[in-house]
Scaffold this active site. Structure first.
Site, PDB file in Angstrom:
ATOM      1  N   ASP A  11       6.366   6.698   9.374  1.00  0.00           N
ATOM      2  CA  ASP A  11       6.042   6.023  10.629  1.00  0.00           C
ATOM      3  C   ASP A  11       7.338   5.470  11.204  1.00  0.00           C
ATOM      4  OD1 ASP A  11       3.151   4.725  11.858  1.00  0.00           O
ATOM      5  OD2 ASP A  11       5.027   3.854  12.545  1.00  0.00           O
TER       6      ASP A  11
ATOM      7  N   CYS B  15     -10.473   6.732  21.596  1.00  0.00           N
ATOM      8  CA  CYS B  15     -11.089   8.063  21.599  1.00  0.00           C
ATOM      9  C   CYS B  15     -12.037   8.298  22.769  1.00  0.00           C
ATOM     10  CB  CYS B  15     -11.827   8.300  20.282  1.00  0.00           C
ATOM     11  SG  CYS B  15     -10.727   8.435  18.852  1.00  0.00           S
TER      12      CYS B  15
END
Length: 423
Positions: free
Chosen positions: A34, A265
């Site tokens: 990350d 989403c």
């Protein structure tokens, strides 16, 4: 069968990537990458700010963590789980997935030099064609290698539901796809090793991409219908929850509810599909109509609440800012839009949320979270997100937060009829 000595690198350790990486680390040598150094530092100490992996499980994991791509060892699988947001014009923003592809391209080159034939699997939600038409050329350009010869592609749409402890990565069915039948077998074996829910082999990478994007578009459209009927019933003086309680007694009635549609989403993915449809010359009427209803819901609720206050601006306590209950996820929170709409109507807004990160709320929405908000009284108390902490307070506590003629409002009908206003 896949070789258990296979090495895996997961790129992106958010809500999707971290649970996946931890699960993979039980079976394979797994590295989690990350670019956020602070995120890596927190995870190294066992703290997952998303709340998906608890401290003991994180500290017990064999997952290797790094923020430096150069520190990632050559791997057989590279899994990309970075966000795919939309821009201010509601168009797909592929900048992060493009950047991740460039990073993976460099790592693929090292893997091939190490004698491996790596498979790059994308989990990020995209419209059909992105993996092969946009990501693959970037991988080729950066690595100097040929896709389909030196390395291969796969796609397995993520299905992480933040805060859901039932449908976790080790239990759900994973849709998998691969560039060739042989690659599909390897991708299927990889995911089969970490989930008891099995895998579904999609006919192609494009089919798998499409399956993901319509899953959330379908939910968005159904919720839009609920929101529209809530607006209609509001004009009739009907409680939407009373109507739904009756309708749900029919065996095939779909159990959707009205409300604010936020998160990364459902409020985003339909725009990916509609964007691609418009590129192909098709007018996606149903998809965009649903988005229009849901995007306008915060403003409609604010106006209704203003009317419930007899059109007078006053003090308002908004309980909950995250996009859903019992999670710290602030991405695309429509409660923030509701707060802005109430403020535009002249109300003095106080926001409280025990799960949200104060710094993130300030950075993303310019909102200050007030830890002492429950010690005062307000003209309007709105339960926007029914976190367990709020429901445990009891009905009398909500009433005690209001002024003498104050109103308790319940956006999701969570108080069981003990509110003055609800949808």
């Amino acid at each position: 069968m896949i070789n258990t000595s296979s090495a895996v690198t997961v790129i992106g350790l958010g809500y999707v990537g971290l649970p996946l990486a931890v699960a993979l680390a039980k079976q394979f040598a797994t590295t989690g990458l990350d670019v956020n150094a602070a995120r890596i530092s927190e995870l190294s100490e066992g703290h997952d700010r998303t709340g998906e992996i608890d401290r003991d499980r994180m500290l017990a994991s064999t997952l290797s963590l790094t923020c430096d791509p150069a520190q990632c060892p050559p791997s057989d699988f590279y899994i990309v789980t970075v966000p795919t947001p939309i821009d201010e014009a509601n168009r797909p923003d592929l900048a992060i997935v493009r950047s991740a592809s460039r990073t993976v391209g460099e790592m693929v080159a090292r893997a091939v030099a190490d004698g491996r034939t790596p498979i790059v699997i994308y989990e990020s939600t995209v419209y059909p064609g992105v993996t092969e038409e946009i990501c693959a050329p970037i991988l080729e350009e950066v690595s100097g290698l040929t896709c389909g010869k030196d390395f291969f592609l796969g796609y397995s749409p993520e299905r992480i539901n933040p805060g859901d402890r039932e449908h976790t990565i080790d239990k759900i069915t994973k849709v998998v796809s691969g560039q060739t039948p042989e690659v599909l077998d390897k991708v299927a074996d990889l995911y089969s090793a970490i989930t008891s829910g099995g895998v579904f082999r999609a006919a192609s990478i494009r089919a798998a991409e499409a399956a993901k994007v319509i899953e959330n578009a379908q939910r968005d459209i159904n919720i839009a219908f609920m929101n529209e009927i809530a607006q209609i019933f509001g004009k009739m003086g009907l409680s939407t929850w009373d109507v739904l309680e009756a309708a749900r007694t029919k065996w095939n009635f779909l159990p959707f509810s009205p409300g604010l549609v936020g998160g990364h989403c459902i409020g985003v993915d339909p725009y990916y599909l509609s964007h691609r449809a418009e590129e192909l010359g098709h007018d996606p009427k149903v998809i965009l109509a649903g988005r229009g209803v849901n995007d306008g819901m915060a403003g409609w609720v604010a106006q209704r609440l203003h009317e419930a206050c007899s059109g007078r601006a006053g003090s308002v306590l908004v309980l909950g800012l995250t996009f859903k209950e019992d999670v710290p996820d602030l991405r695309n929170s429509k409660v923030a839009d509701l707060v802005a709409s109430l403020a535009a109507l002249g109300h003095d807004i106080t926001v409280h949320d025990p799960h949200a990160d104060a710094a993130e709320a300030q950075h993303e929405y310019g909102l200050t979270l007030d830890d002492g908000a429950l010690d005062r009284t307000y003209d309007l108390v709105l339960l926007a997100v029914p976190h367990r902490e709020y429901l445990d307070m009891g009905h009398d506590r909500f009433r005690a937060l209001t002024t003498a003629d104050g109103i308790v409002a319940d956006l999701k009908g969570a108080l069981g009829g003990h509110a003055d206003w609800t949808l």
